[in-house]
Design an enzyme around this catalytic site. Structure first.
Site, PDB file in Angstrom:
ATOM      1  N   HIS A 132       0.802  -1.227   0.000  1.00 27.98           N
ATOM      2  CA  HIS A 132       0.000   0.000   0.000  1.00 27.98           C
ATOM      3  C   HIS A 132       0.834   1.275   0.000  1.00 27.98           C
ATOM      4  O   HIS A 132       0.507   2.240   0.703  1.00 27.98           O
ATOM      5  CB  HIS A 132      -0.948   0.022   1.208  1.00 27.98           C
ATOM      6  CG  HIS A 132      -2.034  -1.010   1.159  1.00 27.98           C
ATOM      7  ND1 HIS A 132      -2.571  -1.480  -0.019  1.00 27.98           N
ATOM      8  CD2 HIS A 132      -2.707  -1.661   2.156  1.00 27.98           C
ATOM      9  CE1 HIS A 132      -3.512  -2.367   0.253  1.00 27.98           C
ATOM     10  NE2 HIS A 132      -3.613  -2.508   1.559  1.00 27.98           N
ATOM     11  N   HIS A 179      -9.574   2.117   0.851  1.00 29.21           N
ATOM     12  CA  HIS A 179      -9.483   0.951   1.742  1.00 29.21           C
ATOM     13  C   HIS A 179     -10.526   1.023   2.867  1.00 29.21           C
ATOM     14  O   HIS A 179     -10.204   0.799   4.036  1.00 29.21           O
ATOM     15  CB  HIS A 179      -8.074   0.862   2.324  1.00 29.21           C
ATOM     16  CG  HIS A 179      -7.634  -0.516   2.694  1.00 29.21           C
ATOM     17  ND1 HIS A 179      -8.401  -1.350   3.488  1.00 29.21           N
ATOM     18  CD2 HIS A 179      -6.523  -1.220   2.374  1.00 29.21           C
ATOM     19  CE1 HIS A 179      -7.757  -2.494   3.649  1.00 29.21           C
ATOM     20  NE2 HIS A 179      -6.612  -2.441   2.978  1.00 29.21           N
ATOM     21  N   GLU A 185     -11.649  -3.781  -2.379  1.00 27.14           N
ATOM     22  CA  GLU A 185     -10.709  -2.785  -2.893  1.00 27.14           C
ATOM     23  C   GLU A 185     -10.536  -2.975  -4.403  1.00 27.14           C
ATOM     24  O   GLU A 185      -9.888  -3.914  -4.856  1.00 27.14           O
ATOM     25  CB  GLU A 185      -9.359  -2.937  -2.199  1.00 27.14           C
ATOM     26  CG  GLU A 185      -9.418  -2.849  -0.687  1.00 27.14           C
ATOM     27  CD  GLU A 185      -8.235  -3.567  -0.043  1.00 27.14           C
ATOM     28  OE1 GLU A 185      -7.086  -3.167  -0.290  1.00 27.14           O
ATOM     29  OE2 GLU A 185      -8.468  -4.546   0.692  1.00 27.14           O
TER      30      GLU A 185
END
Length: 346
Positions: free
Chosen positions: A109, A178, A311
């Site tokens: 991420h 997210h 996601e």
């Protein structure tokens, strides 16, 4: 009719530059969403149940401190590349790039300080808010000055999230939001999402190794616990297939047009959420790493499986797997993807 209101949410700690963090309250007749200029974080998302009662259906914190400390990316936009890159390494035009390793042997991420941990510049729109930032060349190890715009707009029951980017050097990019959803309401005392029914429009998924990196195989869902093409009740389904939860990419039908890719239904409240997107993948994650240790909004605690994430993004580790969808953005091109969340009751 959508209204937009802005207010101060807090200040960054002095060691982080001390900037002011704003909260934007975007509201229609049926949906109310609160978004921060820090990390483009959705802190609150209220929708109606079948009796017309509003509840907040996303996990998060009451204060800025919750979001500036370590947390599992609640509500945030993550990047420059969402999900995992194996060993935090990739090679472009013969040059190897090394990223920060923040997830075992991998980069996750965006790295140590991804898009979720920085202040964005906001612009209020008639029905939403647009955030901008420049991610400088070599930030977190990534090449190129990357200009990024994230735009949230609310129309009736539909929340749209649009991502655009331009780069000065070829770079991988994959952006997602997210948010952790519990359609019972985040403070409902509902300790899990086992009573949620889910379907995902995917004929294949990506098996992963023990560090959650795709093996490279694109496997058919047919006859496996990953076949979610017809709605399943999550708790019973996990039991039936002896699964500890999901944290996998589902491969969506390719194409730049909007398509319905997932649907969640919560029978007790009647709430439904549809996910539509232009992205090639969707990571379905069932909050396997939540453990009840975080104090959330209204002193709620969030145990394992107390929420789920959908996601929309490119496939994990695509930068190292040439047969995965293209994840590279070149100078002169534009990255442009949109995801729509549509809320209803049944």
């Amino acid at each position: 009719m959508t209204t937009v209101r802005r207010e101060v949410f807090g200040r960054m700690p002095p060691e982080e530059g001390g900037g002011e963090v704003e909260k934007f309250v975007v509201q229609s007749d049926s949906v109310r969403v609160e978004i921060l200029s820090f990390g483009c974080i959705i802190t609150t998302l209220e929708t109606k149940d079948r009796d017309g009662q509003f509840s907040d259906i996303v996990l998060g914190f009451d204060t800025l401190e919750g979001y500036t400390r370590k947390h599992p990316f609640f509500g945030a936009v993550v990047g420059r590349v969402a999900n995992r890159i194996a060993n935090g390494k990739f090679t472009l035009d013969g040059k190897e790039y090394q990223l920060f390793l923040n997830n075992g042997p991998n980069s996750l991420h965006g790295g140590a300080k991804g898009f979720d941990k920085v202040l964005w510049s906001p612009q209020v729109l008639p029905n939403g808010v647009r955030f901008f930032r420049l991610s400088p060349d070599s930030e977190e190890g990534y090449p190129g000055d990357l200009k990024v715009w994230v735009t949230y707009t609310l129309t009736g029951r539909e929340l749209a999230i649009n991502y655009q980017a331009q780069t000065s050097k070829t770079t991988p990019i994959s952006l997602t939001n997210h948010s952790y959803f519990n359609l019972a309401g985040q403070a409902s005392g509902s300790r899990d999402v086992y009573d949620h029914e889910i379907s995902i429009e995917a004929d294949s998924y990506l098996p992963v190794d023990d560090t959650k990196i795709p093996t490279g195989e694109v496997a058919a869902v047919q006859g496996t616990g990953f076949d979610l093409r017809q709605p399943v009740e999550l708790g019973k389904h996990l039991q039936k297939f002896h699964l500890d939860g999901f944290d996998h990419n589902f491969c969506l039908h390719q194409g730049q047009d909007r398509r319905l890719v997932a649907r969640v239904f919560h029978p007790p409240t009647g709430r439904t959420m549809e996910v539509h997107t232009t992205q090639p993948g969707i990571q379905f994650y069932t909050g396997n790493n939540l453990d009840g240790s975080l104090k959330g909004k209204g002193a709620a605690t969030y145990p394992k499986h107390s929420a789920l994430c959908l996601e929309t993004q490119n496939w994990p580790d695509a930068v190292n797997k040439p047969h995965f969808p293209n994840v590279l953005l070149h100078p002169g091109e534009e990255y442009n993807h949109t995801t729509w969340l549509v809320f209803n009751t049944a």
